[in-house]
Design an enzyme around this catalytic site. Structure first.
Site, PDB file in Angstrom:
ATOM      1  N   THR A   1       0.855  -1.187   0.000  1.00  0.00           N
ATOM      2  CA  THR A   1       0.000   0.000   0.000  1.00  0.00           C
ATOM      3  C   THR A   1       0.890   1.237   0.000  1.00  0.00           C
ATOM      4  O   THR A   1       2.004   1.203   0.526  1.00  0.00           O
ATOM      5  CB  THR A   1      -0.849  -0.019   1.288  1.00  0.00           C
ATOM      6  OG1 THR A   1      -1.819  -1.055   1.162  1.00  0.00           O
ATOM      7  CG2 THR A   1      -1.570   1.294   1.534  1.00  0.00           C
TER       8      THR A   1
ATOM      9  N   ARG B   1     -14.805  -6.545  -0.975  1.00  0.00           N
ATOM     10  CA  ARG B   1     -14.192  -6.233   0.333  1.00  0.00           C
ATOM     11  C   ARG B   1     -13.715  -4.773   0.345  1.00  0.00           C
ATOM     12  O   ARG B   1     -13.050  -4.321  -0.561  1.00  0.00           O
ATOM     13  CB  ARG B   1     -13.024  -7.168   0.586  1.00  0.00           C
ATOM     14  CG  ARG B   1     -12.265  -6.947   1.908  1.00  0.00           C
ATOM     15  CD  ARG B   1     -11.027  -6.110   1.714  1.00  0.00           C
ATOM     16  NE  ARG B   1     -10.168  -6.099   2.903  1.00  0.00           N
ATOM     17  CZ  ARG B   1      -9.036  -5.393   2.992  1.00  0.00           C
ATOM     18  NH1 ARG B   1      -8.652  -4.642   1.979  1.00  0.00           N
ATOM     19  NH2 ARG B   1      -8.319  -5.420   4.080  1.00  0.00           N
ATOM     20  N   VAL B   2     -14.082  -4.057   1.386  1.00  0.00           N
ATOM     21  CA  VAL B   2     -13.588  -2.692   1.571  1.00  0.00           C
ATOM     22  C   VAL B   2     -12.633  -2.717   2.756  1.00  0.00           C
ATOM     23  O   VAL B   2     -12.976  -3.214   3.830  1.00  0.00           O
ATOM     24  CB  VAL B   2     -14.756  -1.715   1.836  1.00  0.00           C
ATOM     25  CG1 VAL B   2     -14.219  -0.328   2.169  1.00  0.00           C
ATOM     26  CG2 VAL B   2     -15.671  -1.646   0.618  1.00  0.00           C
ATOM     27  N   GLY B   3     -11.436  -2.189   2.548  1.00  0.00           N
ATOM     28  CA  GLY B   3     -10.434  -2.202   3.605  1.00  0.00           C
ATOM     29  C   GLY B   3     -10.344  -0.874   4.324  1.00  0.00           C
ATOM     30  O   GLY B   3     -11.142   0.047   4.103  1.00  0.00           O
ATOM     31  N   ASP B   4      -9.338  -0.791   5.171  1.00  0.00           N
ATOM     32  CA  ASP B   4      -9.139   0.413   5.989  1.00  0.00           C
ATOM     33  C   ASP B   4      -8.888   1.662   5.160  1.00  0.00           C
ATOM     34  O   ASP B   4      -9.263   2.776   5.541  1.00  0.00           O
ATOM     35  CB  ASP B   4      -7.932   0.198   6.922  1.00  0.00           C
ATOM     36  CG  ASP B   4      -6.638  -0.067   6.140  1.00  0.00           C
ATOM     37  OD1 ASP B   4      -6.619  -1.029   5.342  1.00  0.00           O
ATOM     38  OD2 ASP B   4      -5.678   0.712   6.305  1.00  0.00           O
TER      39      ASP B   4
ATOM     40  N   GLY C   1      -0.940  -1.889   6.342  1.00  0.00           N
ATOM     41  CA  GLY C   1      -0.881  -3.122   7.136  1.00  0.00           C
ATOM     42  C   GLY C   1      -2.167  -3.896   7.004  1.00  0.00           C
ATOM     43  O   GLY C   1      -2.903  -3.740   6.019  1.00  0.00           O
TER      44      GLY C   1
ATOM     45  N   GLY D   1      -5.594  -4.575   7.002  1.00  0.00           N
ATOM     46  CA  GLY D   1      -6.709  -3.641   6.997  1.00  0.00           C
ATOM     47  C   GLY D   1      -7.763  -3.897   8.054  1.00  0.00           C
ATOM     48  O   GLY D   1      -8.254  -2.967   8.709  1.00  0.00           O
TER      49      GLY D   1
END
Ligand code: ASN
Length: 310
Positions: A167, A195-198, A219, A221
């Site tokens: 990232t 999927r939605v991450g941080d 890192g 998520g």
């Protein structure tokens, strides 16, 4: 101490053959972003420039070179935040755009919303004249190889994730004391579709507030979201901790409480900055007073003149 720009290329483990290019890319990105800060550019211009350069560099898990989801497709998350007004824009699970970070900035500048997702984000991109690129043009041989490896019957999913967590993100304070952050990612390898991450979530994958500072995390998520890592660090800074102490405390909390590893770049309004990570490596670079700072392993901190080409 102003202006300052700090950039990361993702917490995790970088295979030996990719180390040199990963370190070179963050230095090029910090140079690009810093030149904005030395011209008329704002902190927001600088972080978006740095992250755009990293999205265009195939060695990172963002834009070109993003990891693939379980179906072998590219879905990306990105966020920007402007510490003057607490304005923010994000996109999640977006497809077929070369620079999700620029789309996130358009969400901030041109809509009343904070986050657009999936097909809605693509429609918004079209309405803004952002060119749609073929999905294939974002996929590298390396990303496809890792995806296939992780699908194999004898795959070790933890090991597969470790190899590719690049990232990208940046935080900056400009000469006027305005603060911004930007983060962009392809997410986690073989993630479920949708999927939605941080990275797309305010307070998790980024936060910027002129009164306190800014953070761009990387890192795992799901762990970052459970502890709202970016905002947690700024909370500790509001309680009087330095950027470094706040980052260490929050990363230790994330490890103890939910078992997650990660890394962050942090700035405060005075231009104090910090790079901390609990993973084995994180490629990072910073620019301040025409000095370029950089490192990869914990405790590593090299410096050179920003005009030094090597
Ligand atoms: N490499 C990363 O930092 C992954 C990112 N935080 C995510 O979970 O989507």
């Amino acid at each position: 101490m102003l202006p300052v720009l700090v950039v990361h290329g993702g917490a995790g483990f970088i295979p030996k053959e990719r180390v040199q290019m990963s370190c070179a890319g963050v230095q090029a990105a910090v140079r690009g972003g810093y030149s904005k800060l030395q011209g008329q550019g704002s902190a927001m211009d600088a972080v978006v420039e740095a992250v755009t350069l990293l999205e265009n560099d195939h060695h990172y898990n963002a834009g070109l070179g993003s990891v693939l989801n379980a179906k072998g497709e590219v879905e990306m998350d990105a966020i920007v935040m402007d510490g003057r007004y607490l304005a923010s824009g994000a996109v999640s699970a977006v497809r077929k755009v070369a620079n999700p970070i620029q789309l996130a900035r358009l969400v901030m500048d041109k809509t009343s919303h904070l986050c657009l997702t999936g097909e809605g984000a693509s429609q918004f991109a079209r309405s803004m004249g952002v060119p749609e690129v073929p999905e294939e043009s974002l996929i590298t041989e390396y990303a496809r190889m890792r995806w296939k490896k992780n699908l194999a019957a004898d795959a070790n999913p933890v090991e597969c994730q470790m190899g590719k967590m690049g990232t990208v993100g940046a935080v900056a304070v400009d000469a006027e004391g305005n603060i911004a952050c930007a983060t962009s990612t392809g997410g986690m390898l073989n993630k479920m579709e949708g999927r939605v991450g941080d990275t797309a979530c305010i307070g998790c994958g980024g936060y910027a507030d002129n009164r306190v500072g800014a953070v761009s995390p990387t890192g795992e998520g799901e762990a970052i979201m459970k502890v709202t890592l970016a905002r947690l660090i700024l909370f500790h800074m509001e309680q009087g901790r330095s950027a470094e102490a706040a980052a260490d405390e929050a990363l230790a909390y994330m490890k103890d409480r939910v078992g997650g590893l990660g890394g962050v770049v942090v700035v405060d309004p005075q231009g104090e900055w910090s790079v901390r990570f609990s993973s084995l490596q994180m490629a990072w670079a910073a620019a301040q007073q025409r000095t370029l700072h950089y490192g990869l392993y914990t405790g590593e901190h090299f410096t050179k003149n920003i005009d030094d080409p090597n």
